[in-house]
Design an enzyme around this catalytic site. Structure first.
Site, short mmCIF file in Angstrom:
data_model
loop_
_atom_site.label_atom_id
_atom_site.label_comp_id
_atom_site.label_asym_id
_atom_site.label_seq_id
_atom_site.Cartn_x
_atom_site.Cartn_y
_atom_site.Cartn_z
N HIS A 141 0.80 -1.23 0.00
CA HIS A 141 0.00 0.00 0.00
C HIS A 141 0.84 1.29 0.00
O HIS A 141 0.81 2.06 -0.94
CB HIS A 141 -0.91 0.03 1.23
CG HIS A 141 -1.77 -1.17 1.42
ND1 HIS A 141 -2.87 -1.45 0.65
CD2 HIS A 141 -1.68 -2.18 2.32
CE1 HIS A 141 -3.44 -2.56 1.06
NE2 HIS A 141 -2.74 -3.03 2.08
O1 RIB Z 1 -5.27 -0.12 4.51
C1 RIB Z 1 -3.87 -0.10 4.35
C2 RIB Z 1 -3.26 0.99 5.16
O2 RIB Z 1 -3.52 0.77 6.54
C3 RIB Z 1 -1.72 1.04 5.06
O3 RIB Z 1 -1.28 2.34 5.25
C4 RIB Z 1 -1.29 0.18 6.19
O4 RIB Z 1 0.03 0.50 6.65
C5 RIB Z 1 -2.30 0.55 7.24
O5 RIB Z 1 -1.86 1.78 7.84
#
Ligand code: RIB
Ligand code: CA
Length: 314
Positions: free
Chosen positions: A244
């Site tokens: 992500h």
């Molecule tokens: O949904 C994914 C996000 O939530 C990413 O930033 C992960 O690190 C968590 O913070």
């Protein structure tokens, strides 16, 4: 580049946050990290503040200023994600406790002072976790909103739905009120939702290339990702987990990797069923203000080529 882009990284490390921070550290010609601000999210603030410093030390960047921020959301109890990231938030590799200090002062005040002191329109906010610190900063000092060059955030979902509830992505779900403040503020937003990040899977071939770099930071990152991906592999049956947070930094380095459009995004803050949902008016069916550039597509191979190239430079 003569003048690297000035950024503040607001983060809740988090193995994928670690990858984003490492990507920034591997790109000193393009990016100047003015500071890292931590927030409660994946794990409590004590761990995210510990983890941010561990990542700095792992990358030999012990002169980075790390400030601790909000230990809970603006208006709700904290929800964490140890089920994904492990108890410490950086489970996977054996890591030493950090020795570099946290900076004195609160992260929110660092964000405000930096935006006031740096020339207008020169600082980019990179948010990798819940938007609590940014929401608080904008509430405390509305004058800084117009001084932000761009806010690039990992958060939200469109056709991908949610990952912590059927409707909401984790970063927005943890602090929907903060996300609402940010998206209504008028700050130029670039949003990296699950629709993009779920196309960026840590395939075995990609992790193998990372391992072949052979340095301590690269090996530690591989061990982090091998821990981090197990949850999504089990949940989605995918080959690897979605990476992500590095999308935020990759956008600053190679925006051409991403495709999206400017449209309206609003946050559900009332309904218990869908709280934290990002309602994206992709087809402009309303006349609501088009307040964000929402990305929906990415060149996945180009993204990982960039990541691996920059990891190798640390
Ligand atoms: O949904 C994914 C996000 O939530 C990413 O930033 C992960 O690190 C968590 O913070
Ligand atoms: Ca994160």
């Amino acid at each position: 580049m003569a003048n690297p882009r000035k950024i503040i990284i607001d983060t809740d490390p988090g193995q994928d946050d670690a990858a984003a921070i490492m990507l920034a550290f591997g790109s000193p010609e393009e990016l100047e990290v003015l500071g890292i601000t931590t927030v409660a999210g994946n794990v409590p603030l004590s761990y995210t503040s510990r983890n941010a410093r561990i990542i700095c030390e792992l990358c030999g960047k012990t002169d980075t200023k790390v400030f601790a921020g909000a230990d809970k959301p603006i208006a709700r109890p904290l929800v964490t994600a140890e089920h994904v990231h492990g108890k410490t938030g950086l489970d996977g590799p054996e890591l030493d406790e950090p020795t570099m200090p946290l900076q004195a002062g609160h992260a929110v005040d660092f964000i405000i002072e930096t935006l006031r002191n740096e020339p207008e329109g020169t600082v980019t906010l990179c948010t990798l976790g819940p938007l609590t610190n940014i929401g608080l900063a904008f509430q405390k000092a509305p004058d800084i909103i117009g001084r932000v060059r761009e806010l690039v955030m990992m958060g939200g979902g469109f056709s991908e739905g949610g990952n912590i509830t059927p409707a909401a992505e984790f970063n927005i779900y943890v602090d929907p009120e903060a996300a609402d403040i940010v998206l209504r503020s008028g700050v130029p937003v670039v949003m990296m939702p699950l629709d993009v990040t779920h196309k960026l899977l840590t395939l075995k071939s990609r992790v193998k290339r990372m391992a072949e770099i052979g340095t301590r930071p690269a090996i530690a990152m591989v061990e982090m990702l091998e821990f981090f991906e197990r949850f999504d592999i089990e949940k989605y049956g995918s080959d690897g987990g979605p990476l992500h947070d590095p999308t935020v930094v990759a956008y600053l380095l190679k925006p051409e990797l991403f495709k999206g459009r400017v449209c309206n995004v609003e946050i559900e803050v009332k309904s218990e069923l869908t709280v934290g949902m990002t309602v994206v008016d992709w087809w402009h069916v309303t006349d609501r203000k088009r307040n964000a550039t929402v990305m929906r597509d990415v060149d996945a191979d180009g993204f990982f080529d960039l990541l691996i190239d920059r990891f190798a430079r640390i």
